[in-house]
Structure formats: C-alpha cells, structure tokens
Design a protein around this motif. Structure first.
Motif, PDB file in Angstrom:
ATOM      1  N   ASP A 187      33.629  41.200  56.054  1.00 48.63           N
ATOM      2  CA  ASP A 187      35.018  40.901  55.697  1.00 48.63           C
ATOM      3  C   ASP A 187      35.169  40.316  54.297  1.00 48.63           C
ATOM      4  O   ASP A 187      36.279  40.233  53.777  1.00 48.63           O
ATOM      5  CB  ASP A 187      35.627  39.892  56.684  1.00 48.63           C
ATOM      6  N   VAL A 188      34.078  39.866  53.689  1.00 49.36           N
ATOM      7  CA  VAL A 188      34.193  39.168  52.407  1.00 49.36           C
ATOM      8  C   VAL A 188      33.512  39.954  51.296  1.00 49.36           C
ATOM      9  O   VAL A 188      32.553  40.682  51.520  1.00 49.36           O
ATOM     10  CB  VAL A 188      33.597  37.737  52.482  1.00 49.36           C
ATOM     11  N   GLU A 189      34.047  39.800  50.094  1.00 48.10           N
ATOM     12  CA  GLU A 189      33.477  40.453  48.923  1.00 48.10           C
ATOM     13  C   GLU A 189      33.262  39.388  47.852  1.00 48.10           C
ATOM     14  O   GLU A 189      34.147  38.574  47.583  1.00 48.10           O
ATOM     15  CB  GLU A 189      34.443  41.516  48.406  1.00 48.10           C
ATOM     16  N   ALA A 190      32.099  39.381  47.255  1.00 46.41           N
ATOM     17  CA  ALA A 190      31.795  38.410  46.196  1.00 46.41           C
ATOM     18  C   ALA A 190      32.558  38.776  44.934  1.00 46.41           C
ATOM     19  O   ALA A 190      32.648  39.941  44.557  1.00 46.41           O
ATOM     20  CB  ALA A 190      30.298  38.375  45.920  1.00 46.41           C
ATOM     21  N   VAL A 191      33.114  37.748  44.296  1.00 46.25           N
ATOM     22  CA  VAL A 191      33.829  37.900  43.036  1.00 46.25           C
ATOM     23  C   VAL A 191      33.064  37.102  41.985  1.00 46.25           C
ATOM     24  O   VAL A 191      32.691  35.952  42.222  1.00 46.25           O
ATOM     25  CB  VAL A 191      35.274  37.356  43.160  1.00 46.25           C
TER      26      VAL A 191
END
Length: 113
Positions: A8-12
C-alpha cells in the motif's frame, strides 16, 4: 480498523538519499517509515508535531542545538514539537526506522514540491 500493508505504500525521495513512506495515519497520530542512505542529510527543520521514533537499522546522528545525538538500531527518541533539528547518516549502511507524529504529519515542509 485500517491495516496498511507494504504493497500500500510507496517510498518518496524527500531530499537526495532520504526516502519516506506514509504508513498508517489516524485522527491524532501518523506513522512514517524512513530510509537514510549513507552520507545523506535531512536539513534542519521544525514542525508543530511531537515526533517519536525508533531506529531499526544503522545509526542516525541528530543535530539539535549544536549538539550531535547519535541514535542506533534498537534505540528510540522523542523530539518535542517546534524544536529545530537535522539528521545525517555518517555510517556505511542505510539507516532505517519509523517515526510517529502527533498530530498527524503527512507532508514534511522540507520535501520538494
């Protein structure tokens, strides 16, 4: 109850070599994952949010009031709201960990637009 999975998460990349993930967030707190590559720096900033965190890998050196405060894997910390702070990874391995912010903090002001 809301569950946030790794999918569900994406690194920025907030600044060069500093990667953030927006994890679970509620009405009063938020969780943010971080990875700080060797040599990467988090510039000095301040925010109203109280920040509590834990380092799970490596050592992150915080710079507060001209003093260096290293935090190593397995150690935790609390930074009061509105306290200026910066951090740097002076080690040879990435630093990983999690921060909890209260009230929730979803977009750090030092991130590029």
């Amino acid at each position: 109850m809301e569950i946030v999975t790794e999918a569900d998460v994406e690194a920025v990349e907030a600044v060069p070599g500093v990667f953030l993930t927006a994890e679970a967030a509620g009405e009063q707190t938020s969780v943010q994952g971080f990875t700080v590559e060797p040599g990467a720096e988090i510039p000095e900033h301040r925010h109203d949010h109280e920040q509590a965190g834990v380092v799970t890998a490596g050592t992150l050196t915080f710079l507060i009031d001209g003093e260096e405060r290293p935090v190593s894997a397995g150690e935790s910390y609390v930074i009061p709201g509105d306290e200026p702070h910066a951090a740097v990874n002076r080690g040879d391995v990435p630093v990983e960990g999690y921060d909890v912010f209260s009230p929730p903090r979803l977009d750090p002001d030092w991130m590029p637009e």
